[in-house]
Design a protein around this motif. Structure first.
Motif, PDB file in Angstrom:
ATOM      1  N   ARG A 113       0.848  -1.203   0.000  1.00  0.00           N
ATOM      2  CA  ARG A 113       0.000   0.000   0.000  1.00  0.00           C
ATOM      3  C   ARG A 113       0.880   1.249   0.000  1.00  0.00           C
ATOM      4  N   ILE A 114       1.940   1.196   0.782  1.00  0.00           N
ATOM      5  CA  ILE A 114       2.845   2.362   0.830  1.00  0.00           C
ATOM      6  C   ILE A 114       3.554   2.542  -0.513  1.00  0.00           C
ATOM      7  N   LYS A 115       3.994   1.415  -1.078  1.00  0.00           N
ATOM      8  CA  LYS A 115       4.699   1.514  -2.372  1.00  0.00           C
ATOM      9  C   LYS A 115       3.774   2.077  -3.448  1.00  0.00           C
ATOM     10  N   ALA A 116       2.502   1.689  -3.370  1.00  0.00           N
ATOM     11  CA  ALA A 116       1.558   2.163  -4.386  1.00  0.00           C
ATOM     12  C   ALA A 116       1.202   3.633  -4.147  1.00  0.00           C
ATOM     13  N   ASN A 117       1.280   4.045  -2.912  1.00  0.00           N
ATOM     14  CA  ASN A 117       0.877   5.408  -2.570  1.00  0.00           C
ATOM     15  C   ASN A 117       1.718   5.874  -1.385  1.00  0.00           C
ATOM     16  N   PRO A 118       2.921   6.376  -1.661  1.00  0.00           N
ATOM     17  CA  PRO A 118       3.882   6.669  -0.588  1.00  0.00           C
ATOM     18  C   PRO A 118       3.356   7.646   0.461  1.00  0.00           C
ATOM     19  N   ASP A 119       2.348   8.427   0.141  1.00  0.00           N
ATOM     20  CA  ASP A 119       1.841   9.384   1.127  1.00  0.00           C
ATOM     21  C   ASP A 119       0.658   8.850   1.921  1.00  0.00           C
ATOM     22  N   ILE A 120       0.336   7.612   1.706  1.00  0.00           N
ATOM     23  CA  ILE A 120      -0.839   7.034   2.371  1.00  0.00           C
ATOM     24  C   ILE A 120      -0.724   7.205   3.894  1.00  0.00           C
ATOM     25  N   ASP A 121      -1.884   7.441   4.502  1.00  0.00           N
ATOM     26  CA  ASP A 121      -1.912   7.650   5.945  1.00  0.00           C
ATOM     27  C   ASP A 121      -2.073   6.303   6.646  1.00  0.00           C
ATOM     28  N   ILE A 122      -0.970   5.791   7.174  1.00  0.00           N
ATOM     29  CA  ILE A 122      -0.971   4.462   7.803  1.00  0.00           C
ATOM     30  C   ILE A 122      -0.590   4.606   9.271  1.00  0.00           C
ATOM     31  N   THR A 123      -1.303   3.930  10.141  1.00  0.00           N
ATOM     32  CA  THR A 123      -0.908   3.969  11.557  1.00  0.00           C
ATOM     33  C   THR A 123       0.427   3.244  11.690  1.00  0.00           C
ATOM     34  N   PRO A 124       1.449   3.930  12.192  1.00  0.00           N
ATOM     35  CA  PRO A 124       2.771   3.294  12.247  1.00  0.00           C
ATOM     36  C   PRO A 124       2.763   2.021  13.104  1.00  0.00           C
ATOM     37  N   ARG A 125       3.506   1.026  12.628  1.00  0.00           N
ATOM     38  CA  ARG A 125       3.573  -0.256  13.359  1.00  0.00           C
ATOM     39  C   ARG A 125       4.994  -0.761  13.425  1.00  0.00           C
ATOM     40  N   THR A 126       5.297  -1.388  14.535  1.00  0.00           N
ATOM     41  CA  THR A 126       6.525  -2.151  14.650  1.00  0.00           C
ATOM     42  C   THR A 126       6.139  -3.603  14.857  1.00  0.00           C
ATOM     43  N   PHE A 127       6.548  -4.434  13.910  1.00  0.00           N
ATOM     44  CA  PHE A 127       6.248  -5.865  13.991  1.00  0.00           C
ATOM     45  C   PHE A 127       7.423  -6.550  14.669  1.00  0.00           C
ATOM     46  N   ILE A 128       7.151  -7.158  15.786  1.00  0.00           N
ATOM     47  CA  ILE A 128       8.233  -7.790  16.541  1.00  0.00           C
ATOM     48  C   ILE A 128       7.965  -9.295  16.620  1.00  0.00           C
ATOM     49  N   PHE A 129       8.999 -10.058  16.266  1.00  0.00           N
ATOM     50  CA  PHE A 129       8.884 -11.521  16.315  1.00  0.00           C
ATOM     51  C   PHE A 129       9.955 -12.101  17.236  1.00  0.00           C
ATOM     52  N   GLY A 130       9.607 -13.165  17.909  1.00  0.00           N
ATOM     53  CA  GLY A 130      10.595 -13.925  18.665  1.00  0.00           C
ATOM     54  C   GLY A 130      10.153 -15.364  18.667  1.00  0.00           C
ATOM     55  N   GLY A 131      11.111 -16.270  18.649  1.00  0.00           N
ATOM     56  CA  GLY A 131      10.748 -17.692  18.726  1.00  0.00           C
ATOM     57  C   GLY A 131      11.752 -18.558  17.989  1.00  0.00           C
ATOM     58  N   LYS A 132      11.760 -19.817  18.370  1.00  0.00           N
ATOM     59  CA  LYS A 132      12.681 -20.766  17.756  1.00  0.00           C
ATOM     60  C   LYS A 132      11.911 -21.754  16.889  1.00  0.00           C
ATOM     61  N   ALA A 133      12.603 -22.290  15.896  1.00  0.00           N
ATOM     62  CA  ALA A 133      12.036 -23.355  15.063  1.00  0.00           C
ATOM     63  C   ALA A 133      12.775 -24.644  15.409  1.00  0.00           C
ATOM     64  N   LEU A 177      13.698 -10.624  17.085  1.00  0.00           N
ATOM     65  CA  LEU A 177      14.544 -10.663  18.269  1.00  0.00           C
ATOM     66  C   LEU A 177      15.007 -12.094  18.474  1.00  0.00           C
ATOM     67  N   LYS A 178      16.326 -12.286  18.373  1.00  0.00           N
ATOM     68  CA  LYS A 178      16.823 -13.660  18.402  1.00  0.00           C
ATOM     69  C   LYS A 178      16.827 -14.236  19.812  1.00  0.00           C
ATOM     70  N   ASP A 179      16.862 -15.544  19.867  1.00  0.00           N
ATOM     71  CA  ASP A 179      17.068 -16.298  21.098  1.00  0.00           C
ATOM     72  C   ASP A 179      16.003 -16.042  22.157  1.00  0.00           C
ATOM     73  N   TYR A 180      14.762 -16.185  21.741  1.00  0.00           N
ATOM     74  CA  TYR A 180      13.621 -16.029  22.642  1.00  0.00           C
ATOM     75  C   TYR A 180      13.720 -17.035  23.795  1.00  0.00           C
ATOM     76  N   SER A 181      13.510 -16.546  24.995  1.00  0.00           N
ATOM     77  CA  SER A 181      13.634 -17.388  26.189  1.00  0.00           C
ATOM     78  C   SER A 181      12.674 -16.844  27.229  1.00  0.00           C
ATOM     79  N   VAL A 182      12.609 -17.465  28.402  1.00  0.00           N
ATOM     80  CA  VAL A 182      11.720 -16.949  29.448  1.00  0.00           C
ATOM     81  C   VAL A 182      12.193 -15.550  29.874  1.00  0.00           C
ATOM     82  N   LYS A 183      13.492 -15.429  30.077  1.00  0.00           N
ATOM     83  CA  LYS A 183      14.067 -14.140  30.495  1.00  0.00           C
ATOM     84  C   LYS A 183      13.644 -13.048  29.519  1.00  0.00           C
ATOM     85  N   PHE A 184      13.752 -13.415  28.258  1.00  0.00           N
ATOM     86  CA  PHE A 184      13.479 -12.483  27.210  1.00  0.00           C
ATOM     87  C   PHE A 184      11.983 -12.178  27.111  1.00  0.00           C
ATOM     88  N   ALA A 185      11.175 -13.214  27.308  1.00  0.00           N
ATOM     89  CA  ALA A 185       9.721 -13.055  27.254  1.00  0.00           C
ATOM     90  C   ALA A 185       9.274 -12.032  28.290  1.00  0.00           C
TER      91      ALA A 185
END
Ligand code: NBX
Length: 838
Positions: free
Chosen positions: A585-605, A641-649
């Protein structure tokens, strides 16, 4: 009882150094431990020395309660819960013990007066990562709650030398590194070699007639392993109860070494020792299938046999007749990993203690109870008969006999239903023969429970339907819970203080009391305090991310967090599709009004789970592009965020605005991260799966972002014939997202890298990402809208936390006590002889 002599030293009594809780005492004890246990003095002490000195100082204070507890349990021969689990994901002990002892502030002051920072010392602790995820962490929460509720309990498991691997991210890929949690020693445990036991493996059995003319079986093993218990005290919150976590290490029995040594085979003896010690070497890092590995089955029988023998030792020591084993102990099986207990308890009673079959069977069934944690058919444990026969020949015979009696029962209840017999048998004979561990657990237990209402219902209707029809009275639900001590008091002191300033601190032991917060939801000052605390915690995470990942994050953006094991059914890649949708959406319309987001992931496979690892790579690749695209500015950031653990959680949950609980409905048994996020004031975006259903019921539908197919809709769609390609062709934004990945946009033009993932979505999509895509995007758009109304969001956040009362593990444990365990609290008074003189 003997009293401790009152030596006067500089106005302090000797016992104060081991039990006193004043700042002066703590300082003195700390320096004493630094000197006498670590053998260091401040000038040359390392941070780790200081951590160890503090840990010993705290442990001394636990020991007083631990010994008192043991004395009282022994004197009274108290009924005891024995919680058998292959995993205990305890998290760091120090902070938790400070909270539960009620001395966090005193210790903080004591170390600060010595020029040290408590947070710094807490950081030093290598957590015992003896579990994969939810199942292991649940066991740890339950130990905390049992101690807090003064329920006599023993946790039994394996003291893995290497716990769950450390995760590094290199070039976006997960790399596994050996976990060395014991590297600097473990101040929290005490070895108890005097209670070692022996476990047999392999060999063969022989029938014989005993002196009373009875048919008996003798098992001549190929190998004998020694189990040595290591005990860790588990202190309740502001009680004197300190229960025990007893973990077994495998060793070679000396007698065997000597035999080989005397015959001149020194290396053979060492080899034997190495083979034996392998048993408790490493935690299997899979959180689904068991892959039929010999060593894993050996680990299971090892810790189960050690634990049952230990219980029998306790029964005898307390002069309880063995016929009353089930009155002294109730044994909870944490999934099927300890299900071999059914056969092992029968073997111990019959072969080792001369009991008859029927009585042994009664005792076994009355003692054991089974908790199921999964709805994935591929995760139900089964062991090839050939492996079983090789490792556990006697157990296989016993299982055959149990099966014979059981199938007779089934025949009596459902005459002429041979299909049912085939389905229910303890032995799968459809191809290569297997022992079905869930069936063994169901037949050998008096209780079978799921871990959330929906999960239990689906067990009854689907996965264990035949067993529900056979034994409806055995089935019950026990919705999971989490301990508020670790997951808010310790991890979120600012929110804890705000809450306690309004409603007192009773809620820490009675989480339902959080509902009194609702009275403040219209108080502007309270709301503003609530918001500024969340904001301050987010700032801390911003600093952490800057330092760890070198990424600058907008603290006003929505912190949208998905932290859990990587698995296709948990659908971290659905989250990825949303990120790319916003990016497009941003690429199609760089001025689009989007609520800023930070996507944060943690976890092991799991190391062997290729698709899960590819999803981690995809997220990191998206991050590389999105975080550096000038069109995006600071509106979107993707952080792994690498190395998800209880401490980190503990660092992550308090910082979340939005909690992602987006599994395909009918697959997540319960989830517990969902509870920890909401308790810390995050709103949930989720499917009607696992405990999400009950969380939504509690917080109210207005305060929960629900989307997607329900479990019955999932089944119906699959039954109709699901065609993911149809969604791809008919949904413009979805197609653009998939095409963007396929084009190599996130892989430096490499169009092959993510092809396996795309193919699996386009042609199979087992977890229905495409079917749920539009509903998810629409729901996320609503999230973005609501977030813009800060007052509304804050209100929703407060109501989420205020309505989490049900999800305390204290409530879960009370339910277990009442419905399954039939056990009452045993309060502990600190005895005169070792009572702290304050
Ligand atoms: O147990 C998890 C479920 O997936 C969650 O929904 C649930 O909340 C939690 C507690 O009840 N299961 C889980 O964590 N399983 C494992 O970790 C696991 C480990 C080894 C193994 C199979 C599963 N062989």
């Amino acid at each position: 009882m003997q009293t401790v002599p009152n030596h006067q030293v500089d106005n302090l009594q000797i016992e104060d150094d081991r039990t006193g809780l004043s700042v002066e005492c703590l300082k003195r004890a700390f320096l004493d431990n630094l000197f006498y246990v670590q053998g260091k003095f401040p000038k040359i002490a390392t941070k780790n020395d200081y951590y160890m000195a503090l840990a010993y100082t705290v442990r001394d204070r636990l020991l007083q309660r631990w010994i008192n507890t043991a004395v009282i349990y022994t004197e009274r021969a108290s009924r005891t819960v024995s919680y058998l689990s292959a995993e205990f994901l305890m998290g760091p002990h120090l902070g938790n013990n400070l909270v539960n002892l009620g001395i966090y502030d005193q210790v903080k002051q004591a170390v600060s007066e010595l020029g040290l920072d408590l947070e710094d010392l807490l950081e030093q602790e290598e957590e015992p990562g003896l579990g994969n995820g939810g199942l292991g962490r649940l066991a740890a929460c339950y130990l905390d709650s049992m101690a807090t509720l003064e329920i006599p309990s023993l946790g039994y498991g394996i003291r893995y030398e290497f716990g769950i691997f450390d995760q590094d991210i290199r070039d976006g890929w997960q790399v596994e590194i050996t976990d060395k949690w014991l590297h600097c020693g473990n101040p929290w445990e005490i070895a108890r070699p005097e209670w070692e036991v022996y476990v047999r493996l392999g060999g063969h059995t022989e029938a014989y007639t005993d002196e009373h003319g009875r048919y008996r079986v003798r098992w001549i093993p190929f190998q004998v392993i020694k189990g040595v218990p290591h005990d860790t005290p588990i202190l309740g919150y502001k009680t004197n109860t300190a229960n025990t976590l007893r973990l077994w290490t495998a060793e070679a029995p000396e007698s065997f070494d000597f035999a080989a040594f005397n015959s001149g085979d020194y290396l053979g003896a060492v080899q034997e020792k190495m083979v034996s010690e392998n048993l408790s070497k490493v935690l299997y890092p899979n959180d689904d299938s068991s892959q039929g590995k010999r060593l894993r089955l050996a680990q299971q029988i090892f810790f189960v046999s050690c634990s049952l023998q230990d219980m029998i030792r306790i029964v005898f020591r307390q002069n309880v007749p063995l016929e009353k084993f089930h009155e002294k102990f109730v044994v909870q099986l944490n999934d099927t990993h300890p299900a071999i207990a059914v056969a092992e308890l029968m073997r111990l009673l019959i072969d080792e203690h001369d009991m008859g079959w029927d009585q042994a069977w009664q005792i076994t069934q009355k003692s054991l109870a089974y908790t199921n944690h999964t709805l994935l058919p591929e995760a139900l444990e089964r062991w090839p008969i050939s492996l079983f026969r090789e490792l556990l020949p006697r157990h296989l015979e016993i299982i055959y006999e149990i099966n014979y009696h059981f199938l007779e029962e089934v025949k009596a209840k459902f005459p002429g239903d041979s299909d049912r017999l085939r389905r229910m048998s303890l032995i799968d004979e459809s191809g290569e023969k297997y022992v079905r561990m869930a069936h063994l657990a169901c037949v050998g237990s008096h209780s079978i429970n799921g871990v959330a209402a929906l999960h239990t219902k689906l067990l009854q209707q689907d996965v264990l339907r035949d067993f529900y029809q056979m034994y409806p009275e055995k089935f019950n639900n026990k919705t999971n819970g989490v301990t508020p001590r670790r997951f808010i008091v310790l991890s979120n002191p600012r929110l804890t203080n705000l809450i306690s300033s309004k409603i007192g601190d009773n809620w820490i032991k009675h989480l339902e009391d959080l509902k009194h917060l609702e009275a403040f939801v219209d108080d502007p000052e309270f709301c503003s305090q609530w918001r500024s605390i969340k904001s301050a915690i987010k700032q801390d995470l911003v600093a952490y991310i800057a330092q760890q990942n070198g990424i600058t994050v907008n603290p006003d953006s929505i912190f949208d967090i998905q932290a859990k094991r990587f698995h296709e059914y948990k659908r971290q890649h659905l989250n990825a599709l949303h990120i790319i949708t916003l990016y497009n959406r941003i690429k199609a319309n760089p001025d689009i009004d989007i609520t800023p987001r930070t996507f944060i992931f943690g976890g092991k496979a799991a190391p062997g789970y290729y698709m899960a690892k590819l999803i981690i790579k995809l997220l990191n690749s998206i991050g590389d592009v999105v975080n550096n695209d000038p069109d995006v500015r600071d509106r979107l950031k993707v952080v792994f965020l690498k190395d998800y653990s209880v401490k980190f959680a503990q660092r992550v949950y308090p910082a979340a605005d939005l909690s992602e609980q987006i599994s395909m409905a009918g697959k997540e048994a319960s989830g517990t991260g969902n509870m920890k996020f909401a308790l810390n004031g995050a709103l949930t975006i989720g499917t009607l799966d696992g405990a999400n259903v009950e969380i939504r019921e509690e917080v109210g539908e207005d305060n929960f972002f629900i989307f997607g197919l329900t479990a019955p809709e999932v089944y119906a769609l699959k039954a109709r014939g699901y065609r993911p390609l149809d969604y791809y062709h008919s949904n413009r934004e979805l197609k653009a997202v998939i095409d963007r990945i396929a084009s190599g946009h996130f892989s430096h033009g490499d169009t092959k890298l993510f092809k396996p993932l795309l193919d699996s979505l386009l042609y199979r999509d087992e977890y229905l990402l495409f079917a749920d895509y539009q509903a998810y995007i629409d729901c996320q758009d609503r999230v973005s809208q609501v977030y813009r109304d800060r007052d509304r969001w804050t209100r929703m956040s407060i109501l989420n936390a205020a309505r989490m009362g049900k999800f305390s593990s204290d409530r879960s444990i009370r339910d277990y006590c009442q419905d399954i365990w039939n056990i009452k609290p045993v309060p502990i008074e600190l005895g005169e002889c070792i009572q702290a003189k304050e």
